[in-house]
Design a protein around this motif. Structure first.
Motif, PDB file in Angstrom:
ATOM      1  N   THR A  99       0.748  -1.137  -0.062  1.00 43.10           N
ATOM      2  CA  THR A  99      -0.030   0.166   0.272  1.00 43.10           C
ATOM      3  C   THR A  99       1.115   1.169   0.248  1.00 43.10           C
ATOM      4  N   ILE A 100       0.525   2.487  -0.435  1.00 48.11           N
ATOM      5  CA  ILE A 100       1.098   3.535  -0.249  1.00 48.11           C
ATOM      6  C   ILE A 100       2.372   4.246   1.027  1.00 48.11           C
ATOM      7  N   ASN A 101       1.085   3.742   1.800  1.00 49.75           N
ATOM      8  CA  ASN A 101       1.410   4.123   2.566  1.00 49.75           C
ATOM      9  C   ASN A 101       2.956   3.684   3.732  1.00 49.75           C
ATOM     10  N   LEU A 102       2.849   1.793   3.225  1.00 54.43           N
ATOM     11  CA  LEU A 102       4.562   1.039   3.548  1.00 54.43           C
ATOM     12  C   LEU A 102       5.259   1.165   2.468  1.00 54.43           C
ATOM     13  N   SER A 103       5.096   1.482   1.257  1.00 57.94           N
ATOM     14  CA  SER A 103       5.913   1.558   0.348  1.00 57.94           C
ATOM     15  C   SER A 103       7.153   3.153   0.118  1.00 57.94           C
ATOM     16  N   ASP A 104       8.633   1.794  -0.716  1.00 54.11           N
ATOM     17  CA  ASP A 104       9.751   2.861  -0.829  1.00 54.11           C
ATOM     18  C   ASP A 104       9.583   3.794  -1.939  1.00 54.11           C
ATOM     19  N   THR A 105       9.571   5.040  -1.403  1.00 52.29           N
ATOM     20  CA  THR A 105       9.549   5.450  -2.728  1.00 52.29           C
ATOM     21  C   THR A 105      10.815   5.361  -3.523  1.00 52.29           C
ATOM     22  N   ASN A 106      11.887   4.929  -3.055  1.00 54.80           N
ATOM     23  CA  ASN A 106      13.005   5.018  -3.994  1.00 54.80           C
ATOM     24  C   ASN A 106      12.983   3.495  -5.243  1.00 54.80           C
ATOM     25  N   LEU A 107      11.880   2.373  -4.899  1.00 59.06           N
ATOM     26  CA  LEU A 107      11.678   1.696  -5.598  1.00 59.06           C
ATOM     27  C   LEU A 107      10.206   1.678  -6.324  1.00 59.06           C
ATOM     28  N   TYR A 108       9.413   2.829  -6.068  1.00 57.57           N
ATOM     29  CA  TYR A 108       8.453   3.560  -7.584  1.00 57.57           C
ATOM     30  C   TYR A 108       8.754   4.364  -8.014  1.00 57.57           C
ATOM     31  N   LYS A 109      10.111   5.604  -7.182  1.00 55.59           N
ATOM     32  CA  LYS A 109      10.660   5.570  -8.888  1.00 55.59           C
ATOM     33  C   LYS A 109      11.248   4.646  -9.784  1.00 55.59           C
ATOM     34  N   GLU A 110      12.273   3.900  -9.528  1.00 58.31           N
ATOM     35  CA  GLU A 110      11.816   2.993 -10.187  1.00 58.31           C
ATOM     36  C   GLU A 110      11.070   2.446 -11.500  1.00 58.31           C
TER      37      GLU A 110
END
Length: 254
Positions: A99-110
């Motif tokens: 979920t968004i609140n548990l997500s990793d920003t760097n992984l999302y950027k990838e």
């Protein structure tokens, strides 16, 4: 499909490789691209075994998240083959289930860099070349996650929604210029991405549960998605543009 040239990004495995096999078996010269050269060259040898009517197979090492890389790849294809008739923008990653609140920003950027910018860069230079030719057909790989809300796929789903937007808007822009742009939205398919997620250790994330999401109660096969892609690329779909074809075992019909 004979005597035409097609590019498939992420074409060394899964849906990309299945699509390459489908196209070369119809006489299309196929260039597959990817980051992993060893796997790409091995895939070329396998795909060659299905080639008909002198269709050729090439591998170009390429990172779709790098704009210069993508431009250079398109230039190289045109230099060798003179044109680019078809393109399948298949390269994509899913590196997190969260979920968004548990997500990793760097992984999302990838994911953004590959799934959105990778499709954007590829489309940009494919369309530039196709405008010069006066014709072309592009298929982008979306997902059921690009058409729906999918639990624990917030970040990935957002990137596939972006692919749908790029597909539909660009299709309208170029509809009168001889270029057709469509997308395919697969359901869950037995690919490396799904295999890695199944091996992630989550007891609730297993093949039976994923299969049950689809009315057909099974996962799709890469070849089944490739059939839809090949049809959209072909002249049989000559009056189809801006369409997202769901190949999803009935998921979208629920």
């Amino acid at each position: 499909m004979e005597n035409k040239t097609a590019l498939i990004t992420g074409g060394a495995s899964g849906i990309g490789k299945a699509t390459a096999i489908k196209l070369v078996s119809q006489g299309t010269t196929v260039i597959i691209s990817g980051r992993r050269e060893e796997i790409g060259l091995k895939a070329v040898e396998e795909i060659k075994g299905f080639a008909k009517n002198n269709a050729q197979v090439r591998f170009i090492r390429n990172d779709v998240s790098n704009e210069d890389d993508v431009k250079s790849m398109i230039d190289q294809i045109v230099l060798e083959f003179g044109r680019l008739d078809m393109a399948v923008n298949n390269a994509g990653i899913s590196n997190e289930t969260s979920t968004i609140n548990l997500s990793d920003t760097n992984l999302y950027k990838e994911m953004i860099n590959t799934n959105i910018l990778g499709v954007y860069f590829s489309m940009k230079y494919e369309i530039i070349q196709m405008l010069k030719q006066g014709h072309g057909s592009i298929v982008n790989l979306a997902s059921i996650a690009g058409l729906n809300g999918i639990p624990w796929a917030d970040t990935y789903a957002s990137t596939k929604h972006a692919v749908v937007g790029l597909t539909k808007s660009s299709a309208v822009d170029h509809a009168s210029q001889g270029i057709r742009i469509n997308g395919v939205a697969p359901g869950a398919v037995k690919t490396d991405i799904i295999a890695k997620q199944l091996d992630g250790g989550d007891a609730n994330y297993n093949e039976a549960n994923i299969s049950a999401m689809h009315p057909m109660n099974r996962l799709g096969k890469p070849e089944e998605i490739a059939n839809g892609i090949a049809w959209l690329l072909s002249d049989e779909a000559s009056f189809v543009t801006g369409h997202i074809l769901s190949v999803d075992g009935g998921f979208q019909a629920k």
